[in-house]
Write a protein that holds these residues in place. Structure first.
Motif, mmCIF file in Angstrom:
data_model
loop_
_atom_site.group_PDB
_atom_site.id
_atom_site.type_symbol
_atom_site.label_atom_id
_atom_site.label_comp_id
_atom_site.label_asym_id
_atom_site.label_seq_id
_atom_site.Cartn_x
_atom_site.Cartn_y
_atom_site.Cartn_z
ATOM 1 N N ARG A 191 -26.239 -13.731 20.530
ATOM 2 C CA ARG A 191 -27.055 -13.580 21.739
ATOM 3 C C ARG A 191 -27.210 -12.115 22.128
ATOM 4 N N GLN A 192 -26.201 -11.312 21.818
ATOM 5 C CA GLN A 192 -26.240 -9.890 22.149
ATOM 6 C C GLN A 192 -26.976 -9.063 21.100
ATOM 7 N N TYR B 145 -17.395 -19.437 19.534
ATOM 8 C CA TYR B 145 -18.023 -18.771 20.677
ATOM 9 C C TYR B 145 -18.236 -17.291 20.380
ATOM 10 N N LYS C 237 -27.230 -4.257 19.595
ATOM 11 C CA LYS C 237 -28.274 -4.750 18.693
ATOM 12 C C LYS C 237 -28.188 -4.033 17.353
ATOM 13 N N SER D 241 -31.527 -16.930 13.835
ATOM 14 C CA SER D 241 -31.096 -16.461 15.153
ATOM 15 C C SER D 241 -29.578 -16.319 15.234
ATOM 16 N N LYS D 242 -28.877 -16.777 14.199
ATOM 17 C CA LYS D 242 -27.421 -16.642 14.187
ATOM 18 C C LYS D 242 -27.027 -15.256 13.701
ATOM 19 N N GLU E 190 -21.342 -16.904 18.445
ATOM 20 C CA GLU E 190 -22.516 -17.297 19.235
ATOM 21 C C GLU E 190 -22.898 -16.203 20.229
ATOM 22 N N GLU E 191 -21.910 -15.674 20.933
ATOM 23 C CA GLU E 191 -22.193 -14.648 21.935
ATOM 24 C C GLU E 191 -22.672 -13.361 21.284
#
Length: 534
Positions: A194-195, A187, A153, A235-236, A190-191
């Motif tokens: 998410r992390q 991907y 994060k 959120s990206k 994107e991942e």
């Protein structure tokens, strides 16, 4: 190889697909004059390369809407043939931007690229810890998680391009030489989002990326388009970046690590992410313009099951125009993809003309999406905002460039063992005396780089029909995405006729049976389809 005997009259049998009574369709009627006119018009200089948010877009969507009305298709989006697609045009404004990692400074374009899809004028990466997370993959079905045991994060992650299957060439690792979606740069970003990562830098190497640094450089230092969500894409991941291989070597060497040695460790299960004990700093500034582009679609309503839809589409956009060495170059995109759009229109004419038992029992949507060339944007918006729920969409067939020359004795299949639609293709090809050839470059991941993939992410299986340069060896090196992709009166169009006949066969079967083609391999796509009860 020219096919010696191509039967353009499909024998559209449907044995074994739960169809009763047995039906056979009227022969596919190729309207060559209308097809030529559609390609010639869409690829004319007047349409200025069909860039989204341009005069070319207005001319294109007007032409498509008018043609769909003339064919007799119904509006697909309520009372409209057009679906508004909210987009942003993001232009970098600090060409002197630098990336600092530790005490090293790197130059934009030469050493790295950085862009964002967040709708913001400035993205700041300040003293962000740098972590190497191998391939940046979290794939439970492969027993793989590069993010296990690490919190990224707010951090900057460095990841390898492609996936471990390509690196090892072991068919038992992911899918071996054939790229999975986990190998796509999309991907990776994107991942990482998410992390919770702040920035991502993919290490470029030509072989696993399937293109040189010049392609990365062009895409990362110029104006880009993005779809806009309700949260302005916050959120990206903040920074979507690439670094040169030698930059990675320098950064890792500074951390006391041999990059070319450690990347082989990342090819094996159980790899542990590694903090590099240095920080990254970067400021990206942008000019933001908001506008609406448009998807275009007309509906042929089914006679028995009108709420079950088959989607047939080809993207209408291309690269527009620009000044090169003081001269205006128009990227007319005749093959990519005016040829596909004209194919969709010709299929619509054929299916609209069918009557009685031949008329489709399921509805068929004939569509053309915007902004494929800038990231499948129109397709993504359609997939996330479909005119009917995705559980009612049987499949998506997608044309992204047609064979404008002589007929051939094969059809290319993109993906292997992915969905039951592959059997539909094989059966239709067999009737023509053709065979199915596997993708000659599976490592390039073409299955994930065209519009059908957006609906796949929503669980809808699809087929890609792409025949770029099948009988024109000059096309890829000298015409693809270049100013020379123009309409040619001398095109034979045997390949077009041949492939539209095959596609017609597939649509006919799907529109006359009760089949819902299934995903064959375990994947997020299969899980998503299961959520719809299919």
């Amino acid at each position: 190889m020219k096919e010696k005997s191509v039967k353009y009259c499909s024998l559209l049998g449907v044995a074994g697909l739960m169809l009763a009574p047995m039906l056979s369709a009227a022969p596919y009627q190729f309207n060559e004059s209308a097809y030529r006119q559609d390609v010639k018009t869409l690829a004319s200089d007047q349409f200025e390369g069909r860039a989204p948010l341009s005069k070319g877009e207005l001319l294109t969507v007007t032409y498509l809407e008018k043609t769909m009305k003339e064919i007799g298709l119904a509006p697909a989006f309520g009372k409209s043939y057009l679906q508004k697609v909210p987009m942003a045009k993001i232009t970098p404004t600090n060409p002197d931007m630098q990336l600092r990692i530790g005490d090293m400074t790197f130059k934009l374009a030469d050493d790295f690229i950085a862009r964002t899809e967040q709708i913001t004028k400035q993205v700041d990466v300040k003293d962000s810890e740098v972590v190497f997370v191998g391939y940046g993959i979290n794939a439970p079905e492969y027993g793989w998680n590069d993010y296990a045991g690490i919190d990224v994060k707010g951090k900057t992650v460095i990841v390898l391009v492609n996936d471990p299957g390509f690196a090892t060439q072991d068919p038992n690792v992911f899918k071996g030489n054939a790229m999975t979606y986990y190998g796509r740069w999309t991907y990776k970003y994107e991942e990482a989002a998410r992390q919770g990562a702040k920035a991502v830098f993919i290490v470029h190497e030509t072989a696993p990326a399937a293109y040189g640094w010049n392609v990365v450089r062009a895409g990362g230092t110029s104006t880009r388009y993005t779809l806009v969500d309700k949260n302005d894409n916050m959120s990206k991941v903040g920074i979507m970046g690439w670094i040169q291989h030698d930059v990675a070597q320098k950064v890792f060497a500074k951390a006391g690590i041999d990059f070319d040695q450690i990347k082989h460790t990342a090819e094996k299960p159980g790899f542990k992410a590694m903090p590099l004990h240095m920080t990254a700093n970067l400021t990206l500034k942008n000019h933001i313009e908001r506008a609406e582009s448009h998807n275009v679609a007309g509906l042929l309503r089914g006679t028995k099951y009108p709420d079950e839809w088959i989607v047939m589409q080809a993207h209408w956009d291309h690269l527009g125009k620009e000044m090169v060495d003081g001269k205006e170059v128009i990227y007319n995109g005749a093959v990519d993809n005016a040829s596909g759009v004209a194919g969709v229109l010709d299929l619509a004419r054929n299916f609209k003309a069918l009557a009685g038992e031949d008329a489709p029992e399921r509805s068929v949507l004939f569509a053309s999406f915007t902004a494929e060339e800038t990231g499948l944007i129109g397709a993504q918006y359609f997939a996330e905002n479909p005119p009917v729920p995705t559980k009612q969409i049987v499949s998506l067939l997608n044309i992204d460039g047609m064979n404008m020359g002589q007929g051939v004795d094969y059809i290319l299949r993109y993906g292997d063992g992915v969905s039951e639609l592959e059997k539909y293709m094989a059966d239709a090809a067999k009737k023509q005396g053709r065979h199915v050839n596997p993708d000659p470059r599976p490592q390039n991941g073409l299955m994930f780089r065209s519009d059908h993939f957006a609906l796949a992410k929503e669980g809808v299986p699809g087929l890609l029909f792409m025949s770029l340069g099948d009988t024109d060896p000059d096309y890829i090196p000298h015409k693809y995405h270049q100013g020379a992709d123009d309409y040619e009166a001398g095109w034979k169009l045997e390949g077009v006729h041949q492939d539209l006949d095959l596609i017609s066969d597939v649509i006919y079967k799907l529109s006359h049976n009760r089949d819902w083609p299934k995903w064959l391999e375990e994947s997020d796509f299969k899980k998503r389809r299961a959520q719809d009860g299919r």
